[in-house]
Every structure is written in C-alpha cells, then in structure tokens.
Design a protein around this motif. Structure first.
Motif, mmCIF file in Angstrom:
data_model
loop_
_atom_site.group_PDB
_atom_site.id
_atom_site.type_symbol
_atom_site.label_atom_id
_atom_site.label_comp_id
_atom_site.label_asym_id
_atom_site.label_seq_id
_atom_site.Cartn_x
_atom_site.Cartn_y
_atom_site.Cartn_z
ATOM 1 N N VAL A 84 0.821 -1.214 0.000
ATOM 2 C CA VAL A 84 0.000 0.000 0.000
ATOM 3 C C VAL A 84 0.857 1.268 0.000
ATOM 4 O O VAL A 84 0.371 2.342 -0.366
ATOM 5 N N LYS A 85 2.135 1.136 0.377
ATOM 6 C CA LYS A 85 3.012 2.305 0.336
ATOM 7 C C LYS A 85 3.251 2.792 -1.090
ATOM 8 O O LYS A 85 3.689 3.928 -1.307
ATOM 9 N N TYR A 132 -10.098 -1.264 3.211
ATOM 10 C CA TYR A 132 -9.056 -1.425 2.187
ATOM 11 C C TYR A 132 -9.579 -0.839 0.877
ATOM 12 O O TYR A 132 -9.912 -1.541 -0.066
ATOM 13 N N ASN A 136 -9.928 5.497 2.144
ATOM 14 C CA ASN A 136 -9.182 5.448 3.408
ATOM 15 C C ASN A 136 -7.683 5.607 3.226
ATOM 16 O O ASN A 136 -6.951 5.660 4.215
ATOM 17 N N TYR A 137 -7.222 5.656 1.980
ATOM 18 C CA TYR A 137 -5.779 5.768 1.739
ATOM 19 C C TYR A 137 -5.412 7.021 0.953
ATOM 20 O O TYR A 137 -4.319 7.124 0.410
ATOM 21 N N THR A 138 -6.328 7.993 0.899
ATOM 22 C CA THR A 138 -6.023 9.277 0.276
ATOM 23 C C THR A 138 -6.427 10.377 1.243
ATOM 24 O O THR A 138 -7.478 10.307 1.892
#
Length: 605
Positions: A84-85, A132, A136-138
């Motif tokens: 995810v990095k 996931y 949730n990752y921005t």
C-alpha cells in the motif's frame, strides 16, 4: 488479468429466450445487450496500487515472463503493508479520470470499464464494506469510480466495472492461488462471499448510477474453483434485482451454454475470434502486452494490427475492449495515446463499417485481401463493407460468392460516393479501384444492395494475385485417411495434411476468364514410393507421381534439419467457358506417407 490455461472452445448455441436484434445480423441477442452489439468497441482501464510499482519491485522485475504488472504483489510476494506504500508514488493532484473518458470518446469507444477491484482486493471507491479502499488511503478522499461514473455520464459513454470476485489477496477468506498448497475451507470462502462480494457489488450497483456491465474475471468454469454455482446464481440474481439492464460476462464463471441468462462470452486475454457466433462475445485486448502499466514494456501493437483486431472480431459478430494502463499520475502512455488517436480518426471516417455492423454470410477469411462486415439498414437496404488490408497493385479487387450485382460500389472515405466501376458475373464481382489506397491503415469499399444478397457457399475465392489456393482446410468435401498437422518448428514446417492410404478432396471454384490453367502441388515425401495424385477439373484428368523431396535446413547454423516441401507442376487444363468448376484430387500414398501442403490453380498468361 491472467492468461487462460486452456483456450475457450467455440460452439454455437441457440437460446429461445433471446430476442432478435434487427439492426445487426446477430440473432441470439437479448434486448439488454442490443447496445453492446451496436457499439462494438470499448476501453478497458487497468489502474490500481500496482500501477505505482510499474512492473518493478525493489529493483527486481516482475517474477513472471508474462510481465502482467498488475500481478506484482502476488508474483513478487509483497506484504500488504509494503504494497500500500506504493500509493505514496501517485500524483493525486494530476489524476483526472475524465481525461480517460475523453480519450476513449475521441478514439471512437462507446464504453469504459475500470478495474474497480482487481485481484489485490483494493477498492477504487469509498467502500463502507472494508477499510481497504481508496477513500481510506487518500488524504483528500478520492472515489475513482464516482469520478469516472460522472465523467462517463457527462460525455455519453456507458460505464463498466471490473470486479474480481474469485481472487482477493487481501481477504484471508478469499481465494489465493497459494491456497492450492493447503486444505482450503469452502465455508471460509463463503464468509468472504457474503461479507465482501455481495455487499460491495450492492454498493457499486446502488451508488453510482447506471452500470452498463459488470466484468468478472474468473477465467475457468466454477466447477474448477472454490466458487459454487449457488453463489454465482446468488450474485447474478442480485445484479438482476438492482440493475436489470446491467450486462454480465461469462467470466462470472457460468458459461453461456450453462446459463443463457449470461449476456456475452468473454474470450481469453487477447484471444481474437475465429468463428462466426450468433450471440454477443468480446475480446479483452491490450495495446501493449501488460495490462497494468509496466515501465519495461516493449511489445506495443501497431495501429494497423489493432484495427485488424477490431475489424476481424466485428466480421464474426464480436466486440473488442482495448486496454490502457495509465501511470500513477493518470497519464496514458504516449504509445497508447497515439494508437487511440489514429483509431479514432479512422472510425470518424469508417465507423459505419463497425458500429451496428456484424458478420456477413460468407466464410471468414475467404478472401486474402481482408475482411467483410455488413449491416441491414432500417429501410431494408443492405451494405457490405470490404476492409482491404492489402491494396491490390493491379487496382482490381476480386469478390467471390455474392450472387447478385450491387446497386453501387464506392469508397467509404469518399464523401461524394463516386461510383466505382465493376463487373459482376454469376457469383464473382471484380471491382476497379483507384491506384492509391485512400487510407494509410485499412481502406473500406462499400457494396450497396436493395436487400440482403444471397451467397454461394463452399467456394474457394480467387486471390488478389490471380490464383486459387486449394488446401485440406478449405476443401468442400473430404474422404479418406488423413490427419491435419499444425505448423511446426516455428513455421518452418508448414501446416499440412498427413495422408496414409487413399484420401479424396474436392473444391468448388468459379472461373470468370476462360483460357489455359496450370495446376501445381506442394508436398513432402521422404522415401521412394508409388505414391501419386489423380486430379480432375470438371472431369479433365491429370496425374502426378510423387518423388522424394529430401531434407533441408530450417534455420542456418543450428543443425536444424527438416523435411523439405517442394512444389511441382501437375499439368495444364483448358477452361473453355466461364462457370463453376469442381476440382477433385485423389491421393494414393501407397505404402508411404505423403504430407500434402497445397494445390495452386492459376491462369497462364
């Protein structure tokens, strides 16, 4: 995407529940899929976390020679927390899905399909089912599905969504091919199915407007997987309930033969059509080789080859969905952009031969100059489109098999529709072409008829260089003891019929020009023998006794010894008048084996 381990075999299936679609000569098409067989051409977008790796992880290329960059997490065994990095490499301020939609529209594409969830399990929408997901990752929450849906609606394209329902490397209860090494509990898989697949599909079909198709990617039948038919039917029923007009492809895991409610067949990756089918089907194809962006990519297909892919599929009633793999800043690689631009320009001129068009009644690959598509117009008139891949140097285009003379013939690129001169005899139309091809890629000639013309089936067409190529594959009738052998040793040994004992073939041709014709045979024989072939052209006999052809070197400096295929003249035949002729050949291999390559029948100048 992943290559099919076994190619799908074609079969024609009739479905009484399907309605006829009049605009296309494609009988078994549901009302739901009418737009699909009308539009013919769409965009596939592979874009996700894997895009950030660009096919390389910590200095190591993808661990598989297929170079499918979207599989890098699995192939290179990347832990989730490291994987995810890769999102840190994305230029979020530059990423604009509307640009992809605009590129698709300019390319003449009618729909766009995004990898909403690929095999890595990461959702490109703000899912409430799992954390996931891209929301949730921005930092400034992104929802790529929403942005793409809005852009498609704005620009009038249909939206399709790819969803990996079988494989999910992130969910511990889902299928992962590494689980082949252990005892896998199907009850665990059902937890994944009920708690992730069903609710996420519900989200996609509830929150993003009309979805033209859900594109699943289980490339084998459910009977070979952990997924049960019951689960697939549950999913299908959910889709039919939430969006009854949403198309479902056969990679759901249910074949069209098994369930006629499946809307269209998906062939293997880059697997082009070979047989005319009377139900909707599609090829997922790439401009490059990898589906996700791969910085090491060097297998770019040319514009001409891509156009031939589109035309070839449409000529057999198929569609083509062409993939792009944008980079982590949203940019489409230049090689893809340039192809899309060229294809769009070609479709601006020649789109009538693709959109709403389909197969004609003549055999595929009958003519060596290109392919044919056709369509019936609303008023009942009929157009046949001749896609000329190889513009004849003698400015003559021979068309074999159509019984009626057309009302008019012209170039599709000619806005004035200036009539081309032609001569029609029985089933043969010889068209006078301009010296120069009007298109740099593929030129299209239009034949107009008042109604759909009848055809003479079973003919071998005369080639654009003036001869008839007679092979075991295009024989009208065959009887005896032979087997077909595919090309071997990288094609240095040609495809051929291996004949033992007696083998009979017959071919039917139409000859428009009387005169003396020569007949040649190409074959391989490796021993002294009494083998022979007796040929008759409308009962005029010729005989040839085979002689050993010996060996040759297939590839220099590699000790690559192969059987030699030579050709010899059998003799000449006088054709006194135009008409249909039957050419029959009886091979007698005696006590040996004869490998028959071809007969060539050509007028002597």
């Amino acid at each position: 995407m992943e290559k099919l381990s076994n190619g799908l075999r074609y079969s024609v299936v009739l479905f009484v529940l399907f309605l006829q679609y009049q605009a296309v000569a494609q009988k078994n098409t549901s009302k739901r899929a009418e737009w699909f067989v009308e539009d013919r051409f769409g965009m596939f977008i592979h874009w996700g976390i894997y895009t950030g790796a660009e096919g390389v992880w910590k200095g190591e290329k993808l661990r598989n020679d297929n170079d499918y960059a979207e599989w890098i997490q699995y192939r290179n065994q990347i832990p989730k927390d490291e994987y995810v990095k890769l999102l840190d490499r994305f230029s979020w301020e530059d990423i604009d899905p509307e640009k992809w939609v605009i590129a698709a529209k300019k390319a003449g594409m009618k729909y766009v399909t995004l990898t909403a969830k690929h095999h890595d399990g990461f959702a490109l929408w703000d899912s409430k089912v799992t954390t996931y997901d891209i929301g949730n990752y921005t930092n400034n929450k992104r929802d790529i599905v929403k942005e793409l849906a809005e852009a498609c609606k704005k620009h009038g394209l249909k939206l399709g969504l790819y969803y990996s329902h079988w494989i999910d490397w992130e969910d511990p209860n889902a299928w992962d091919h590494a689980k082949e090494l252990e005892d896998f509990n199907s009850e665990d898989f059902d937890i994944y199915w009920q708690q992730k697949v069903i609710p996420q599909i519900t989200e996609l079909l509830t929150n993003y407007g009309d979805i033209g198709m859900l594109w699943f990617d289980m490339w084998i039948n459910h009977s070979e997987t952990v997924v049960t038919k019951k689960q697939l039917l549950q999913l299908k029923e959910l889709i039919r309930k939430l969006q009854p007009d949403c198309l479902i492809n056969s990679r759901l895991g249910l074949s069209i033969e098994e369930d006629p409610d499946v809307d269209y067949r998906t062939l293997g990756d880059n697997q082009l059509g070979e047989t005319k089918l009377e139900y909707p089907w599609q090829t997922p194809a790439t401009v490059a080789h990898s589906w996700g962006y791969n910085r090491l990519e060097n297998q770019w297909k040319s514009t001409t080859s891509l156009l031939k892919n589109i035309i070839g599929n449409v000529s057999l009633n198929g569609n083509l969905m062409l993939n792009i793999g944008p980079r982590a800043n949203g940019d489409i690689p230049f090689e893809i952009t340039s192809r899309l631009r060229d294809i769009g320009a070609w479709l601006d001129v020649n789109g009538a031969s693709i959109y709403g068009s389909g197969a004609f009644d003549l055999k595929a690959n009958l003519h060596n100059w290109g392919q044919i598509t056709a369509k019936e117009e609303k008023g009942g008139s009929y157009k046949i489109y001749l896609h000329v891949y190889n513009w004849p140097l003698n400015s003559k285009l021979p068309v074999t098999g159509i019984k009626e003379a057309p009302q008019k013939i012209y170039l599709l690129s000619d806005k004035q529709r200036k009539a081309l001169e032609f001569k029609h005899d029985e089933v043969f139309t010889n068209i006078d072409l301009p010296r120069k091809a009007p298109d740099n890629f593929v030129s299209v000639v239009v034949m107009e008829f008042n109604k759909k013309p009848e055809v003479e089936k079973g003919l071998v067409a005369i080639s654009d260089d003036g001869g008839f190529s007679l092979k075991s594959e295009n024989a009208l009738a065959s009887k005896g003891n032979s087997s077909f052998v595919e090309a071997e040793r990288f094609g240095t040994i040609p495809p051929h019929a291996r004949i033992k004992g007696i083998q009979e073939y017959s071919w039917k041709v139409y000859i428009d020009t009387p005169g003396d014709y020569r007949l040649d045979v190409s074959y391989n024989l490796q021993e002294e023998s009494k083998a022979k072939v007796d040929v008759k052209v409308n009962n005029q006999p010729l005989q040839y006794k085979f002689v050993p052809t010996g060996k040759t070197i297939g590839e220099p400096n590699q000790q690559w010894g192969i059987d030699r295929y030579l050709f010899s003249s059998i003799g000449n035949i006088e054709v006194k008048k135009p008409g249909f002729y039957t050419i029959s050949a009886t091979f007698d291999a005696a006590d040996s084996e004869v490998d028959f390559n071809w007969l060539w029948f050509e007028k002597i100048d």
